[in-house]
Design an enzyme around this catalytic site. Structure first.
Site, PDB file in Angstrom:
ATOM      1  CG  ASP A  73      -0.267  -0.010   2.545  1.00 55.78           C
ATOM      2  OD1 ASP A  73       0.701  -0.764   2.684  1.00 55.78           O
ATOM      3  OD2 ASP A  73      -0.714   0.714   3.462  1.00 55.78           O
ATOM      4  CD  GLU A 138       4.188   0.787   7.066  1.00 58.22           C
ATOM      5  OE1 GLU A 138       4.976   1.124   7.962  1.00 58.22           O
ATOM      6  OE2 GLU A 138       3.851   1.547   6.150  1.00 58.22           O
TER       7      GLU A 138
END
Length: 390
Positions: A73, A138
């Site tokens: 991400d 994250e």
């Protein structure tokens, strides 16, 4: 175009803003499966915030295991019109690769995969297991990402010996700095309860801001610890104060204070919490009656002292770049905080971080191949160590 650059561009082209993986893990799994990796998805979270997680292991689970960890991400781009080129269309300008995730951390992921391909091509029967722990959560809340996978691995009793997290740790050149630990983070929300009233009649009210101000001054001046050879001293900072109705003639009934500790291995969350409560008590504030205090532990500190993993990373960096890398524990938190409790040696190593989260994020093309070669060198050295031990 090298294999690492080609894969990095394929990953950057997928708009994987947290928690949307946008197919990045599937792409990586397609590269790992032919190498003999058992690829398991451990997706988690509600439908409104579904997180993609991948655990891929090559080996029996009985041998020393090196884990490559990271996230697919990326943070939002901000105003697209502020970018010189589309953030999800990989672009080359002046010897640099542009795109969201170029530094944080899709180039690292590509380098990890390609390093494994090269290593297994030359060493089809290694003495170590190799694993990948990847998530799409994250940059966000991190509630359904790496921590979920680690909890499952712990439940299974899976063996993890060394872990390299691909966070962008370098400053000027790839390899000039690695993180061998991170500080812990703990936040507190302090609500001090007074009595609201007219500001002209203070004897009929109780001002919570006045009540807590002396304690805040002491907390701000407190030396929580002295740090150590690897960590700076623990710090305490107020981030928000909310009190009052907005009117200039009303004593507020409550004040809410948000604060945060960034703490080293010299302090514990429990000890810091007790010291805050004791400080409030010294200034006449009693829990429940005068204040409520809620705590959130975002992560405990971890530290990997020089040993097999640090030695292998240092040697690989020196061999590829000629740099005597710097060990550091500075910066914010990473998913290393979730991995460290189940893996004795965790470090972070990635490309320069000067443009992460910025408009026109980029990485120098000259930093890409050294990263792949460093990762390959780590594999070779840890494999050699395991072979000798066997």
């Amino acid at each position: 175009m090298t294999a690492t650059l080609r894969l990095a561009e394929e990953l950057i082209a997928r708009p994987s803003v947290t928690p949307d993986d946008a197919g990045c893990l599937e792409l990586i799994a397609q590269r790992l499966a032919p190498l003999g990796f058992d690829c398991q998805r451990m997706d988690s979270g509600p439908a409104s915030f579904r997180v993609s997680n991948l655990w891929a292991r090559r080996g029996t689970g009985q041998r020393p295991t090196l884990v490559w960890a990271g996230h697919t991400d990326v943070v939002p781009t901000g105003p697209v019109e502020a970018w010189a080129s589309d953030p999800f269309v990989p672009s080359h300008r002046e010897g640099k690769l542009y795109g969201r995730g170029a530094s944080d951390m899709k180039t690292s992921l590509a380098a990890m995969v390609v390093a494994c391909e090269q290593f297994l091509s030359a060493t089809p029967e290694p003495a170590i297991d190799i694993a990948f722990l990847l998530t799409s959560d994250e940059e966000g809340p991190a509630n359904d990402g790496t921590v979920v996978v680690c909890n499952e691995l712990q439940r299974r009793g899976e063996r993890l010996d060394w872990c390299v997290v691909g966070e962008p740790t370098s400053v000027e050149r790839t390899g000039d700095m690695i993180k061998n630990g991170r500080r812990g983070t703990m936040s507190g929300k302090l609500t001090v309860k007074g009595i609201q009233g007219h500001i002209a009649y203070p004897q009929l009210a109780k001002n919570p801001i006045h009540m807590v101000a002396p304690a805040l001054a002491e907390l701000a001046a407190t030396a929580w610890d002295q740090g150590n050879a690897f960590f700076p001293p623990t710090s305490w900072q107020v981030s928000n104060i909310h009190g009052g109705t907005g009117a200039s003639n009303v004593i507020p009934g409550t004040v809410v204070i948000d604060f945060n500790f960034r703490f080293c291995t010299e302090s514990t969350p429990e000890g810091l919490q007790q010291r805050v409560t004791d400080t409030l008590a010294r200034h006449g504030l009693q829990p429940g009656t005068d204040f409520d205090l809620a705590w959130t532990i975002g992560g405990r500190p971890f530290l990997t002292t020089p040993g097999p993993l640090v030695d292998a990373v240092r040697a690989a960096i020196m061999d590829v770049t000629g740099i005597a890398t710097e060990l550091s524990t500075t910066g914010g938190t990473s998913d290393g905080r979730f991995i460290a409790p189940i893996c004795p040696e965790v470090i972070e190593l990635g490309p320069p971080n000067a443009t992460i989260h910025k408009v026109d994020e980029h990485i120098a093309l000259s930093d890409i191949e050294p990263l792949t070669r460093i990762y390959l060198g780590v594999l070779q050295r840890l494999n050699g160590r395991a072979a000798q031990a066997a």
